[in-house]
Design a protein around this motif. Structure first.
Motif: not given
Lengths: 285, 265
Positions: A28, A31-32, A224, A247, A252, B113-114, B117-122, B205, B208-209
């Motif tokens: 992951p 990928e990002i 955060f 979000m 993204l 947080l990172i 984001i990475a898991l949200l995209y994945f 965090t 939530l994502f």
């Protein structure tokens, strides 16, 4: 023969854990990083390779303002944690042995309460009809309610409370290692408390102070919950911008590019810590 | 003069302790309020918000989900961490083993947080957003380093004579593991499990994502409720979490593990 079998067995034992780490973190993250080099259009990631996201971020004054204010806030929080954490650590270490468990409990227990809950507590304290505003009005010190949240003030007050226990525990750990006789020697030789603090105590607690500072600084940069709830969009904070981009506005790739900057700064902090810790451990070795 | 400074110092210490505990105290006071808005000093006394929190149903399901997730993720992490520790323990100090160790604790180094984001995209690409399997994978990843670190300390301490003795006496590898190795690992597994549980249960965090409606956990449900309604029901749920945290802290202190809490993060 036996050693090849041992290596094979070792691999067999480790591979499942490696699969978890690679499958759910390394892939992951890779990928990002890749996705941050593509442009987004209306929430859909395009297929043209470009540095646009990074160029936009690094050439816009708005983003530099966000970076500087984020790093500045994190430094301020770290500094305040050290200044107010130090007396607590000193008091904790010097307290009679039978009071130490309860004092230690008071410092560490808040860490086990969810950050959302602790930040909610600050909303109740600092809100328009919160504790602070009510007390100030009843004392006749203010006419109308002061605005204490949705700004840097509230964010800093809340964040220092959230992260101070880490600093206290870190300083207390290196304070425990100080030989009391060294301090007594300084007193007998006529050092003033301030002089003793500067020349003897501070160098001795430096490893704990540095470790605590880097921990708090790193945690605060990535923090955060508290910046979002107490600062909101009224403040310029990197993690809040990342959240808004991913979000709310669904850009993204830009959110990812921003979080790469964040990852870079955090890694830099850890590298500096490693260097400093090495230096201090050499001095005392 | 000296006593004056001592008094001043002690006063400062009391003020800082109050500051550290203030948000918890205020949340608990508000939860027993008899009004639906915040007032200070507190008036009245009622349990109505606890009853309302229970009856609203907005929190029971997320609470159960959080508990189950924490237990199952810790279990998965243990099942993966035990063999990894046993495989790596003899190679401690080797360069490649050090690199692997770093890989295995890396979820601690990357900000949540990172990872979020990475898991949200994945998970978006895999169409797994807001699914139980995604939540479990994420939580297992996040608690793994705590489990691994804790068990690894126990695993490195095992003396090979015990295992050799067991083998010479004719025990099968499984019997050796169960009767010789496992008892040595047990303290590490216990403390690792406690910390893994806490980390998962408190995780906000990343959850939530990657969750939306179906799979929200208790901290996420509380956060959403605060923004939608914000009455003392949120304070009642928060107070329950304060109570839970304090009970955990007492248990950890009894077990002598509380001093390790500051080292997490």
């Amino acid at each position: 023969m036996k050693s090849t079998r041992n290596v094979a067995l070792t691999l067999l034992l480790i591979v499942p854990a490696i699969l978890l780490l690679v499958g759910v973190l390394v892939v992951p993250l890779t990928e990002i990083v890749g996705a941050s080099f593509y442009r987004a259009n209306m929430g859909i990631i395009g297929d043209e390779f470009s540095f646009d996201n990074y160029r936009q971020i690094l050439t816009s004054l708005l983003y530099w303002e966000i970076f500087l204010k984020t790093i500045g806030s994190a430094l301020l929080v770290t500094f305040l944690c050290a200044i107010f954490g130090y007396p607590i650590a000193a008091h904790l270490v010097r307290a009679p042995a039978r009071y130490q468990p309860i004092l230690f409990f008071l410092v560490a227990a808040p860490l086990l309460v969810n950050t959302v809950v602790r930040t909610y507590g600050w909303l109740l304290i600092l809100g328009q009809v919160g504790v602070v505003n009510v007390v100030l009005r009843q004392l006749g010190l203010t006419d109308g309610p002061l605005r204490l949240t949705s700004n840097y003030f509230g964010m800093i007050i809340g964040s220092v409370q959230v992260f101070m226990p880490f600093m206290i525990l870190s300083i207390a750990t290196s304070m425990r290692g100080i030989d009391r006789h060294v301090l007594q020697a300084a007193d007998i030789l006529g050092a003033t408390p301030a002089h003793r603090l500067r020349t003897i105590e501070l160098p001795l607690i430096a490893p704990g102070l540095i470790a605590g500072a880097v921990l708090v600084f790193g945690l605060m940069l990535g923090a955060f919950v508290t910046p979002l709830m107490l600062g909101g969009t009224a403040i310029k904070y990197l993690s809040v911008s990342v959240y808004m981009d991913s979000m709310v506005t669904f850009n993204l790739p830009r959110a990812i590019a921003l979080s790469m900057v964040l990852l870079f700064v955090v890694s830099l902090a850890y590298t500096i810590q490693a260097a400093l810790t090495k230096k201090y451990s050499q001095v005392h070795a | 003069m000296s006593t004056f400074f001592r008094l001043l110092f002690n006063l400062l210490v009391v003020v800082i302790y109050l500051y550290l505990l203030a948000p918890l105290i205020v949340v608990v006071l508000f939860s027993f309020s008899d009004r639906s808005f915040f007032s200070f000093p507190p008036t009245g006394f009622s349990f109505q918000w606890y009853v309302a929190a229970w009856q609203s149903g907005a929190f029971t399901e997320p609470a159960i989900r959080s508990l189950v997730l924490a237990v199952v993720a810790s279990l998965f992490a243990a099942v993966l961490a035990i063999p990894a520790c046993l495989g790596l323990r003899r190679y401690k100090g080797r360069r490649w083993a050090g690199l692997l160790e770093f890989l295995l604790i890396s979820p601690l180094v990357v900000p949540a947080l990172i990872i979020g984001i990475a898991l949200l995209y994945f998970f978006l690409r895999l169409n797994l957003i807001d699914t139980w399997i995604a939540m479990l994978a994420a939580h297992t990843l996040l608690v793994f380093p705590f489990m691994f670190r804790s068990i690894f300390v126990s695993a490195v301490g095992i003396q090979s004579q015990y295992e050799e003795a067991s083998e010479i006496l004719g025990a099968s590898p499984w019997t050796t593991f169960r009767n010789v190795v496992f008892p040595f690992l047990l303290p590490g597994i216990t403390s690792g499990a406690i910390f893994a549980f806490i980390i998962s249960f408190d995780q906000f965090t990343v959850s939530l994502f990657i969750s939306q409606v179906d799979q929200i956990t208790l901290p996420v449900a509380l956060y959403r409720y605060l923004y939608d309604v914000n009455d003392p029901v949120a304070a009642a749920v928060s107070s329950a979490l304060v109570g839970f945290g304090l009970i955990l802290a007492i248990a950890l202190q009894r077990l002598g593990l509380l001093r390790h809490v500051g080292g997490q993060a």
